[in-house]
Design a protein around this motif. Structure first.
Motif, PDB file in Angstrom:
ATOM      1  N   VAL A  68     -15.375   4.155  -4.767  1.00  0.00           N
ATOM      2  CA  VAL A  68     -14.065   4.324  -5.388  1.00  0.00           C
ATOM      3  C   VAL A  68     -13.372   2.997  -5.683  1.00  0.00           C
ATOM      4  O   VAL A  68     -13.672   1.957  -5.100  1.00  0.00           O
TER       5      VAL A  68
ATOM      6  N   LEU B 190      -1.580   6.619  -1.694  1.00  0.00           N
ATOM      7  CA  LEU B 190      -2.634   5.876  -2.377  1.00  0.00           C
ATOM      8  C   LEU B 190      -3.739   6.827  -2.832  1.00  0.00           C
ATOM      9  O   LEU B 190      -4.236   7.635  -2.057  1.00  0.00           O
ATOM     10  N   ALA B 191      -4.113   6.696  -4.108  1.00  0.00           N
ATOM     11  CA  ALA B 191      -5.099   7.597  -4.683  1.00  0.00           C
ATOM     12  C   ALA B 191      -6.212   6.800  -5.350  1.00  0.00           C
ATOM     13  O   ALA B 191      -6.071   5.619  -5.650  1.00  0.00           O
ATOM     14  N   VAL B 192      -7.323   7.481  -5.577  1.00  0.00           N
ATOM     15  CA  VAL B 192      -8.457   6.893  -6.279  1.00  0.00           C
ATOM     16  C   VAL B 192      -8.121   6.788  -7.757  1.00  0.00           C
ATOM     17  O   VAL B 192      -7.706   7.764  -8.391  1.00  0.00           O
ATOM     18  N   ALA B 193      -8.293   5.587  -8.323  1.00  0.00           N
ATOM     19  CA  ALA B 193      -8.037   5.387  -9.754  1.00  0.00           C
ATOM     20  C   ALA B 193      -9.258   5.751 -10.590  1.00  0.00           C
ATOM     21  O   ALA B 193      -9.137   6.278 -11.687  1.00  0.00           O
TER      22      ALA B 193
ATOM     23  N   ARG C 228       0.837  -1.198   0.000  1.00  0.00           N
ATOM     24  CA  ARG C 228       0.000   0.000   0.000  1.00  0.00           C
ATOM     25  C   ARG C 228       0.877   1.255   0.000  1.00  0.00           C
ATOM     26  O   ARG C 228       1.620   1.500   0.941  1.00  0.00           O
TER      27      ARG C 228
ATOM     28  N   THR D 116      -9.188   1.875  -6.184  1.00  0.00           N
ATOM     29  CA  THR D 116      -7.808   2.333  -6.116  1.00  0.00           C
ATOM     30  C   THR D 116      -6.943   1.497  -7.054  1.00  0.00           C
ATOM     31  O   THR D 116      -7.350   0.438  -7.538  1.00  0.00           O
ATOM     32  N   GLU D 117      -5.742   1.982  -7.273  1.00  0.00           N
ATOM     33  CA  GLU D 117      -4.791   1.232  -8.098  1.00  0.00           C
ATOM     34  C   GLU D 117      -4.500  -0.140  -7.497  1.00  0.00           C
ATOM     35  O   GLU D 117      -4.201  -1.101  -8.216  1.00  0.00           O
TER      36      GLU D 117
ATOM     37  N   THR E 155     -12.917  -1.209   0.133  1.00  0.00           N
ATOM     38  CA  THR E 155     -11.935  -0.299  -0.475  1.00  0.00           C
ATOM     39  C   THR E 155     -11.843   1.030   0.265  1.00  0.00           C
ATOM     40  O   THR E 155     -10.739   1.563   0.447  1.00  0.00           O
TER      41      THR E 155
ATOM     42  N   ASP F 292      -6.734  -2.117  -5.850  1.00  0.00           N
ATOM     43  CA  ASP F 292      -7.820  -3.032  -6.238  1.00  0.00           C
ATOM     44  C   ASP F 292      -7.471  -3.693  -7.571  1.00  0.00           C
ATOM     45  O   ASP F 292      -7.605  -4.915  -7.744  1.00  0.00           O
TER      46      ASP F 292
ATOM     47  N   LEU G  39      -8.567   2.654   1.755  1.00  0.00           N
ATOM     48  CA  LEU G  39      -8.113   3.981   1.348  1.00  0.00           C
ATOM     49  C   LEU G  39      -7.784   4.851   2.552  1.00  0.00           C
ATOM     50  O   LEU G  39      -6.804   5.605   2.544  1.00  0.00           O
TER      51      LEU G  39
END
Length: 275
Positions: free
Chosen positions: A53, A41-44, A37, A55-56, A102, A58, A106
């Motif tokens: 959301v 960490l950002a929302v893809a 992680r 994330t990368e 998720t 997932d 996050l």
């Protein structure tokens, strides 16, 4: 590949193979998610709403799982939350949620899991839920009981409805959330209390482990419930949806046997299946 031995080992060679593969894939994906992680960490992307959301991580976890399983069983089908979809030709389909919970993940909250189920001819026969931050791996094989590690799981003895501890969840579409909140408002005075953990797979396993008396939610997808519902059933809980129907996106309910019908009746009366 993960070895499953002892009393919990399936006698059917195919089920033994599917269980070992599911355990190994879930452990690898759980380790990736736990140890990989990123701090930033950002929302893809988003799904049903701006707060639902992906994330990368997932996406990376699903690629790891599907790649591993396809390497060992190239003719199987897949249904995954992040897009894996193929019918296969073997009669076996993997139903995968690479990161259930998720939003918890996050924010750095610990309640999240990897969920992998194997279906044979449309019926769930193997379920694995890996919860790395709990240090627990839940598993079940159809007809073989449910386990966390070497510990056999059992749903709690059924309490009266007013003594029941329930789990639930809320969707990410505003209108549905508002209705779910209203249902929860009306349920709370009638039960011991209600918990909202943020991972359907973990909540279902908590019913199996006796940590919740019951769990209900509207709006689940097949990958949210396939593994956890099998684990709950194999621990002695009942699962279903509206009266006479299986668990589905309309309503999913898991409860100890004596609590199932009273809670199902209450949820029907309150229109928990409705948006």
């Amino acid at each position: 590949m993960t070895d499953v031995t002892g009393a919990s080992a399936p006698q059917d060679p195919l089920l033994a193979e599917l269980l070992a593969l599911a355990l190994e894939a879930a452990l690898r994906a759980g380790a990736l998610l736990r140890d990989g992680r990123p701090d930033d960490l950002a929302v893809a992307r988003t799904k049903t709403s701006p707060i639902d959301v992906v994330t990368e991580m997932d996406i990376a976890a699903e690629k790891l799982i599907t790649g591993f399983l396809a390497e060992h069983r190239p003719h199987d089908g897949f249904l995954g939350e992040e897009g894996a979809a193929s019918p296969g030709t073997s009669g076996v389909r993997w139903v995968i949620d690479p990161l259930d919970g998720t939003v918890n993940y996050l924010y750095g909250l610990p309640t999240w899991a990897v969920s992998i189920a194997a279906e044979r001819d449309g019926e769930a026969v193997v379920g694995v839920v890996e919860a790395p931050m709990r240090g627990e791996t839940y598993r079940a094989v159809l007809g073989g009981g449910a386990y966390a590690g070497d510990r056999r799981l059992a749903a709690r003895p059924s309490p009266a409805l007013d003594q029941a501890l329930l789990g639930t969840g809320f969707g990410y579409v505003q209108a549905r959330r508002a209705h779910q909140a209203e249902v929860a408002r009306r349920v709370i005075p009638l039960v011991r209390d209600v918990r909202r953990g943020g991972s359907a797979a973990v909540d279902l396993c908590d019913v199996a482990a006796g940590r919740l008396d019951a769990y209900y939610e509207r709006g689940l997808n097949p990958w949210d419930l396939a593994a956890g519902a099998l684990i709950a059933r194999e621990a002695g809980a009942l699962t279903g949806g509206r009266r006479g129907e299986p668990a589905s996106g309309e309503l999913t309910l898991a409860a100890s046997p004596g609590l199932f019908a009273p809670l199902q009746d209450l949820l029907e009366e309150l229109g928990a299946w409705h948006d």
